[in-house]
Design an enzyme around this catalytic site. Structure first.
Site, short mmCIF file in Angstrom:
data_model
loop_
_atom_site.label_atom_id
_atom_site.label_comp_id
_atom_site.label_asym_id
_atom_site.label_seq_id
_atom_site.Cartn_x
_atom_site.Cartn_y
_atom_site.Cartn_z
N GLU A 53 33.03 35.10 40.58
CA GLU A 53 34.32 34.33 41.44
C GLU A 53 34.48 35.91 42.25
O GLU A 53 35.08 35.46 42.78
CB GLU A 53 34.85 34.18 40.00
CG GLU A 53 36.03 33.20 40.34
CD GLU A 53 37.49 33.77 41.40
OE1 GLU A 53 37.48 32.76 41.39
OE2 GLU A 53 37.20 34.67 40.77
N ASP B 138 33.71 37.67 35.39
CA ASP B 138 33.90 39.15 36.36
C ASP B 138 35.07 39.18 36.73
O ASP B 138 36.37 38.70 36.15
CB ASP B 138 32.57 38.74 37.26
CG ASP B 138 33.18 38.13 38.30
OD1 ASP B 138 33.49 36.86 38.09
OD2 ASP B 138 33.19 38.09 39.25
N1 BES Z 1 42.44 33.75 39.30
C1 BES Z 1 41.98 33.57 40.73
C2 BES Z 1 42.74 32.62 41.31
C3 BES Z 1 44.46 32.27 41.24
C4 BES Z 1 44.79 33.39 41.16
C5 BES Z 1 43.88 31.34 41.39
C6 BES Z 1 46.47 33.31 41.10
C7 BES Z 1 45.97 30.38 41.37
C8 BES Z 1 46.89 32.28 41.42
C9 BES Z 1 40.89 33.81 40.93
O1 BES Z 1 40.01 35.04 39.93
C10 BES Z 1 40.64 34.76 42.12
O2 BES Z 1 41.27 35.63 42.13
N2 BES Z 1 40.19 34.35 43.64
C11 BES Z 1 40.03 34.88 44.41
C12 BES Z 1 39.00 34.13 44.70
C13 BES Z 1 38.28 34.80 46.62
C14 BES Z 1 37.55 36.78 45.62
C15 BES Z 1 36.90 33.87 47.07
C16 BES Z 1 41.14 35.25 45.17
O3 BES Z 1 41.69 34.08 45.44
O4 BES Z 1 40.98 36.20 45.60
ZN ZN Z 2 40.30 34.61 38.08
#
Ligand code: BES
Ligand code: ZN
Length: 457
Positions: A153, A88
């Site tokens: 996610e 997603d």
């Molecule tokens: N890929 C990201 C997480 C991430 C971004 C880790 C940059 C380390 C560095 C992931 O897809 C993401 O954006 N996660 C969301 C999680 C939330 C919706 C629970 C986030 O971090 O906002």
């Molecule tokens: Zn991500």
């Protein structure tokens, strides 16, 4: 690594890119119910990839978007690796700021531009293609591989914990691998050992029962937009400290060793400011920019709505106002505890004449994974093979909710091997993935299976 695996990767590099473009053309936006069909199409597309590798993928239904599961477990005595990724993507808005449309992948300056290019379709795909390289040449894999690719996610992985809890045996593994993070910088690969957690909320305020003429009624009743900005402003003080009572009680302080290690990383503050287009940085007093982003909790407003948003001026006293906002948490802070304290604080701040509702969307704790393990040592070698340079160890500020779930429910730690870059524009317009990093990631992944395979159980 067997030379035929390497050869397969170079011979098929443009095929891999074309296939990634196919996946990127599917607008699998999990937050937007209008894309439900696209979400399913993306899940099916991913399952098709596993089918081509001779696996028997399952599309597992959940109360939300489906999970794709596939495994290839034919390496007795070798470790079992659980690879997680997500198909997603975040909404592409604001659309008018994209140079080329978000779901029409386009190559420019060695990058592939599309929503999901790095986060996480491109990164996730590196592990599929590396498995393919082994299976289509050597005919087998050096490890037992299980793939868990979810579709929620970006909206907090609401149904994933249940799935993992009811499929513990199936998902049993010695180590997990996720590529959904970043390198420290171009040409400087990293292994991420810490992520922040998150708690996401929406505050809705209701004032009068309808929008009113601000001349006729202004002054008679509390304006919900005014109440909202005051309440939100009270959440963080001038020193960047979150004001929710007890917020810092459980925060694990940074160790002196970590502070030194962070400070020793090759980081240029002027360059960083330029990269985000600000003249000055600002944040919690007493901490460096890297510390603030990787290991300190924060509060950010993510969206604000009230009153007239159209062209020109309209004199209105709006009936409603609402805001979406979230906290990034560090290890040991509990998302649920925060909700209780936040709600009590906002109720106190809410003026008479305004009704408030606080909605909690999702929460996940922050994590730190151990570095003293043979799996990490194997990953260091693999990353060095793919990127031509040993990785540095970093923490990052984003969140991947499943990392703590894997630890709690399966008792396994995760290797966070990120091939992205901080300027990849994830969650922003013009998201991109450097194509060289895509191929380096595939190579590192192919080497990872070999390195992990040497660790007999
Ligand atoms: N890929 C990201 C997480 C991430 C971004 C880790 C940059 C380390 C560095 C992931 O897809 C993401 O954006 N996660 C969301 C999680 C939330 C919706 C629970 C986030 O971090 O906002
Ligand atoms: Zn991500």
């Amino acid at each position: 690594m067997p030379s035929e695996v390497d050869a397969y990767l170079s011979q098929n590099s443009s095929v891999f890119e074309e296939q990634l473009c196919e996946l990127l053309r599917i607008p699998s936006v999990s937050a937007d119910s209008r894309h439900k069909g696209d979400i399913r199409a993306a899940a099916q597309w991913v399952a098709g990839q596993f089918r081509n590798l001779g696996m028997s993928p399952e599309i597992c239904e959940t109360a939300g978007h489906p999970i794709v599961y596939a495994e290839h477990c034919q390496a007795p005595g070798a470790p079992t690796v659980l690879v997680y990724g997500h198909y997603d993507v975040q909404p592409p808005d604001p659309l008018d700021l994209w140079e080329t449309p978000p779901f029409e992948p386009t190559r420019r300056n060695g990058n592939l531009y599309a929503r999901g290019a790095t986060d996480d379709k491109g990164q996730m795909f590196t592990h599929v293609k590396s498995a393919e390289a082994w299976l289509k040449t050597v005919g087998k894999l050096p490890v037992n591989l299980k793939f868990l690719i979810e579709g929620e996610e970006e909206v907090g992985s609401a149904h994933l914990d249940d799935f993992i809890a009811t499929n513990r045996e199936k998902l049993k593994a010695d180590v997990c691998v996720i590529s959904d993070t970043s390198q420290f910088g171009p040409g400087l690969p990293a292994i991420t050992y810490g992520l922040r957690g998150i708690s996401y909320f929406e505050l809705k305020l209701q004032g009068p029962d309808r929008d009113l003429h601000s001349g006729v009624f202004g002054g008679a009743a509390v304006n919900p937009a005014g109440a909202l900005v005051k309440m939100l402003a009270a959440l963080v003080d001038g020193d960047g400290r979150v004001q929710v009572p007890g917020f810092y009680d459980d925060v694990l302080p940074l160790t002196e060793r970590e502070r030194k290690e962070f400070a020793a990383l090759p980081y240029d503050e002027a360059e960083f400011k330029k990269s985000i287009g600000v003249a000055e940085l600002n944040g919690e007093k007493g901490f460096t920019n890297i510390e603030r982003r990787w290991a300190r909790p924060t509060c950010d407003i993510n969206g604000l709505t009230s009153g007239y948003q159209g062209e020109g001026a309209k004199t209105v006293l709006p009936a409603k106002a609402s805001a979406k906002f979230s906290f990034r948490l560090v290890p040991n802070q509990e998302p649920d505890k925060l909700k209780t304290a936040l709600e009590a604080m906002l109720k106190k701040l809410c003026p008479v004449g305004i009704q408030m509702e606080l909605i909690s969307y999702h929460g996940a704790p922050g994590v730190v994974v151990p570095l003293e393990s043979p799996y990490v040592a194997a990953a260091v070698e693999a990353v060095a093979h793919g990127f031509g340079r040993k990785p540095v160890f970093i923490r990052e500020g984003g969140s991947i909710p499943v990392v703590s779930t894997f630890h709690e429910l399966l008792g396994v730690d995760t290797l966070l091997l990120g091939w992205g870059l901080n300027d990849d524009n994830t969650h922003s317009p013009n998201e991109k993935f450097c194509l060289a990093d895509f191929h380096r990631g595939i190579k590192a992944s192919a080497a990872l299976w070999e390195q992990l395979g040497k660790l007999k159980k």
